[in-house]
Design an enzyme around this catalytic site. Structure first.
Site, PDB file in Angstrom:
ATOM      1  N   GLU A  53       0.742  -1.099  -0.467  1.00 30.71           N
ATOM      2  CA  GLU A  53       0.255  -0.234   0.363  1.00 30.71           C
ATOM      3  C   GLU A  53       0.778   0.890   0.078  1.00 30.71           C
ATOM      4  O   GLU A  53       0.636   2.068  -0.570  1.00 30.71           O
ATOM      5  CB  GLU A  53      -1.080   0.308   1.234  1.00 30.71           C
ATOM      6  CG  GLU A  53      -2.034  -1.267   1.656  1.00 30.71           C
ATOM      7  CD  GLU A  53      -1.614  -2.078   2.231  1.00 30.71           C
ATOM      8  OE1 GLU A  53      -2.230  -3.185   2.768  1.00 30.71           O
ATOM      9  OE2 GLU A  53      -0.105  -2.461   2.058  1.00 30.71           O
ATOM     10  N   SER A  78      -4.916  -7.697   4.025  1.00 30.79           N
ATOM     11  CA  SER A  78      -5.247  -6.934   5.159  1.00 30.79           C
ATOM     12  C   SER A  78      -4.237  -6.489   5.524  1.00 30.79           C
ATOM     13  O   SER A  78      -3.562  -6.179   5.763  1.00 30.79           O
ATOM     14  CB  SER A  78      -6.086  -7.460   5.907  1.00 30.79           C
ATOM     15  OG  SER A  78      -6.050  -6.805   6.927  1.00 30.79           O
TER      16      SER A  78
END
Length: 146
Positions: A53, A78
């Site tokens: 990310e 996640s």
């Protein structure tokens, strides 16, 4: 049929794996277009922060706050506390997660702060991480700070 943006995140994860890194990929999407893509490059770059990310955000470059607030981030795994912090800091509107079975990040914090989190339980993402963790447990533990 799998979403084209999750497919792009998976392609990034595979790229990372092919480079000798950890197979986690991410894309930042604004108005139906990928504006940043990345993969975990901690190993490749000797970095302590380049999770998937973070790499996608870095590759999107410096953007007006409005763009982040209108964007969705897709990630194969996640998001950890660091990546969650960046998502919250920039006000990204939604998070789409490939899987959270091999690692449960800070989805609760995101939801508590009003960010919708969609978990796909994508089998390809699950298999990719399960195999990696089995094959490289030390590297995986380093990545999650254990």
């Amino acid at each position: 049929m799998m979403d084209k943006f999750m497919k792009a995140a998976i392609a990034q994860a595979k790229k990372g794996l092919s480079e000798g890194g950890i197979p986690i990929g991410s894309v930042l999407v604004h108005e139906g277009k990928i504006i940043g893509e990345g993969h975990n490059r901690r190993v490749q770059n000797g970095s302590c922060i380049l999770h998937g990310e973070m790499d996608a955000l870095e590759n999107a470059g410096r953007l007006p706050a409005k763009i982040y607030k209108e964007s969705i981030i897709y990630t194969t795994l996640s998001p950890c506390s660091m990546c969650t912090g960046a998502i919250l800091l920039y006000g990204i509107s939604k998070v789409v997660v490939g899987e959270n079975q091999t690692f449960m990040g800070e989805e609760g914090l995101l939801r508590d702060r009003g960010v919708p989190v969609i978990v796909l339980n994508n089998q390809e993402c699950i298999d990719m991480m399960t195999n990696f963790i089995k094959e490289y447990p030390e590297l995986w533990n380093e990545d999650i700070g254990e």
